[in-house]
Design a protein around this motif. Sequence first.
Motif, PDB file in Angstrom:
ATOM      1  N   TYR A   1      94.901  36.574 113.323  1.00  0.00           N
ATOM      2  CA  TYR A   1      95.730  37.629 112.734  1.00  0.00           C
ATOM      3  C   TYR A   1      97.082  37.053 112.312  1.00  0.00           C
ATOM      4  O   TYR A   1      97.552  37.311 111.207  1.00  0.00           O
ATOM      5  CB  TYR A   1      95.928  38.775 113.747  1.00  0.00           C
ATOM      6  N   ILE A   2      97.696  36.257 113.187  1.00  0.00           N
ATOM      7  CA  ILE A   2      98.995  35.650 112.884  1.00  0.00           C
ATOM      8  C   ILE A   2      98.873  34.716 111.686  1.00  0.00           C
ATOM      9  O   ILE A   2      99.724  34.737 110.788  1.00  0.00           O
ATOM     10  CB  ILE A   2      99.554  34.900 114.122  1.00  0.00           C
ATOM     11  N   GLU A   3      97.813  33.934 111.627  1.00  0.00           N
ATOM     12  CA  GLU A   3      97.612  33.020 110.494  1.00  0.00           C
ATOM     13  C   GLU A   3      97.472  33.796 109.184  1.00  0.00           C
ATOM     14  O   GLU A   3      98.050  33.402 108.166  1.00  0.00           O
ATOM     15  CB  GLU A   3      96.383  32.145 110.724  1.00  0.00           C
ATOM     16  N   ARG A   4      96.710  34.887 109.192  1.00  0.00           N
ATOM     17  CA  ARG A   4      96.565  35.710 107.980  1.00  0.00           C
ATOM     18  C   ARG A   4      97.899  36.331 107.586  1.00  0.00           C
ATOM     19  O   ARG A   4      98.232  36.406 106.403  1.00  0.00           O
ATOM     20  CB  ARG A   4      95.508  36.796 108.184  1.00  0.00           C
ATOM     21  N   MET A   5      98.668  36.774 108.571  1.00  0.00           N
ATOM     22  CA  MET A   5      99.965  37.361 108.297  1.00  0.00           C
ATOM     23  C   MET A   5     100.883  36.324 107.637  1.00  0.00           C
ATOM     24  O   MET A   5     101.573  36.618 106.669  1.00  0.00           O
ATOM     25  CB  MET A   5     100.597  37.879 109.582  1.00  0.00           C
ATOM     26  N   ILE A   6     100.857  35.105 108.141  1.00  0.00           N
ATOM     27  CA  ILE A   6     101.691  34.044 107.574  1.00  0.00           C
ATOM     28  C   ILE A   6     101.261  33.743 106.137  1.00  0.00           C
ATOM     29  O   ILE A   6     102.111  33.571 105.254  1.00  0.00           O
ATOM     30  CB  ILE A   6     101.640  32.786 108.466  1.00  0.00           C
ATOM     31  N   GLU A   7      99.958  33.697 105.890  1.00  0.00           N
ATOM     32  CA  GLU A   7      99.468  33.475 104.524  1.00  0.00           C
ATOM     33  C   GLU A   7      99.936  34.584 103.594  1.00  0.00           C
ATOM     34  O   GLU A   7     100.358  34.316 102.460  1.00  0.00           O
ATOM     35  CB  GLU A   7      97.940  33.392 104.523  1.00  0.00           C
ATOM     36  N   LYS A   8      99.879  35.822 104.050  1.00  0.00           N
ATOM     37  CA  LYS A   8     100.349  36.950 103.234  1.00  0.00           C
ATOM     38  C   LYS A   8     101.853  36.842 102.984  1.00  0.00           C
ATOM     39  O   LYS A   8     102.320  37.132 101.890  1.00  0.00           O
ATOM     40  CB  LYS A   8     100.035  38.286 103.916  1.00  0.00           C
ATOM     41  N   LEU A   9     102.586  36.423 104.011  1.00  0.00           N
ATOM     42  CA  LEU A   9     104.031  36.274 103.860  1.00  0.00           C
ATOM     43  C   LEU A   9     104.357  35.197 102.832  1.00  0.00           C
ATOM     44  O   LEU A   9     105.207  35.396 101.965  1.00  0.00           O
ATOM     45  CB  LEU A   9     104.690  35.931 105.195  1.00  0.00           C
ATOM     46  N   VAL A  10     103.684  34.069 102.915  1.00  0.00           N
ATOM     47  CA  VAL A  10     103.928  32.976 101.962  1.00  0.00           C
ATOM     48  C   VAL A  10     103.660  33.456 100.538  1.00  0.00           C
ATOM     49  O   VAL A  10     104.458  33.200  99.628  1.00  0.00           O
ATOM     50  CB  VAL A  10     103.067  31.739 102.321  1.00  0.00           C
ATOM     51  N   ALA A  11     102.569  34.167 100.344  1.00  0.00           N
ATOM     52  CA  ALA A  11     102.244  34.692  99.008  1.00  0.00           C
ATOM     53  C   ALA A  11     103.308  35.691  98.550  1.00  0.00           C
ATOM     54  O   ALA A  11     103.763  35.648  97.401  1.00  0.00           O
ATOM     55  CB  ALA A  11     100.871  35.351  99.025  1.00  0.00           C
ATOM     56  N   ALA A  12     103.719  36.579  99.445  1.00  0.00           N
ATOM     57  CA  ALA A  12     104.735  37.580  99.089  1.00  0.00           C
ATOM     58  C   ALA A  12     106.065  36.919  98.777  1.00  0.00           C
ATOM     59  O   ALA A  12     106.737  37.293  97.803  1.00  0.00           O
ATOM     60  CB  ALA A  12     104.894  38.588 100.226  1.00  0.00           C
ATOM     61  N   LEU A  13     106.465  35.920  99.566  1.00  0.00           N
ATOM     62  CA  LEU A  13     107.728  35.232  99.309  1.00  0.00           C
ATOM     63  C   LEU A  13     107.705  34.514  97.964  1.00  0.00           C
ATOM     64  O   LEU A  13     108.715  34.471  97.260  1.00  0.00           O
ATOM     65  CB  LEU A  13     108.047  34.250 100.444  1.00  0.00           C
ATOM     66  N   ALA A  14     106.563  33.975  97.586  1.00  0.00           N
ATOM     67  CA  ALA A  14     106.436  33.320  96.280  1.00  0.00           C
ATOM     68  C   ALA A  14     106.655  34.337  95.158  1.00  0.00           C
ATOM     69  O   ALA A  14     107.359  34.053  94.175  1.00  0.00           O
ATOM     70  CB  ALA A  14     105.072  32.657  96.142  1.00  0.00           C
ATOM     71  N   VAL A  15     106.073  35.520  95.288  1.00  0.00           N
ATOM     72  CA  VAL A  15     106.239  36.570  94.274  1.00  0.00           C
ATOM     73  C   VAL A  15     107.689  37.049  94.245  1.00  0.00           C
ATOM     74  O   VAL A  15     108.275  37.234  93.179  1.00  0.00           O
ATOM     75  CB  VAL A  15     105.268  37.749  94.548  1.00  0.00           C
TER      76      VAL A  15
END
Length: 134
Positions: free
Chosen positions: A8-22
């Motif tokens: 769950y934490i890994e998926r959250m981090i992946e989502k955060l990285v994608a959101a920060l890029a946008v």
Amino acid sequence: MAGIREDYIERMIEKLVAALAVILKAGKTQKTEEALDLVHQTSLSLFGMEYRMLLTIDAASVAELLGHPEKIKALAKLVSAEADLLQQRGDAVGVAHRLGHALALLQEAHRRRTTPDAETEALQWSVQDRLTRV
């Protein structure tokens, strides 16, 4: 159970990285309001809480709500990204508030770790440095 939580934490981090890029891309193209809206949406999506609430409450209480040091660090990154956007607007007071909150969150994340985390420590130094220049 620990494996599920880590996934769950890994998926959250992946989502955060994608959101920060946008958010970063929107900020670079001078779409500051759109980028700020994305910050709020990302908070709700990742943490299930309104962003304003997470800024209003002290860092120790927010850290208790979020629990895991990686989640706390993720929020600190999001708050720091918002500080960048506010700086583009020339909002020095907003920048100082966000950086102060991000720093306090990173300190809470550091306190809750059982082992040192180089990324958290580097982020702390970076945010502290930026805060002294506001």
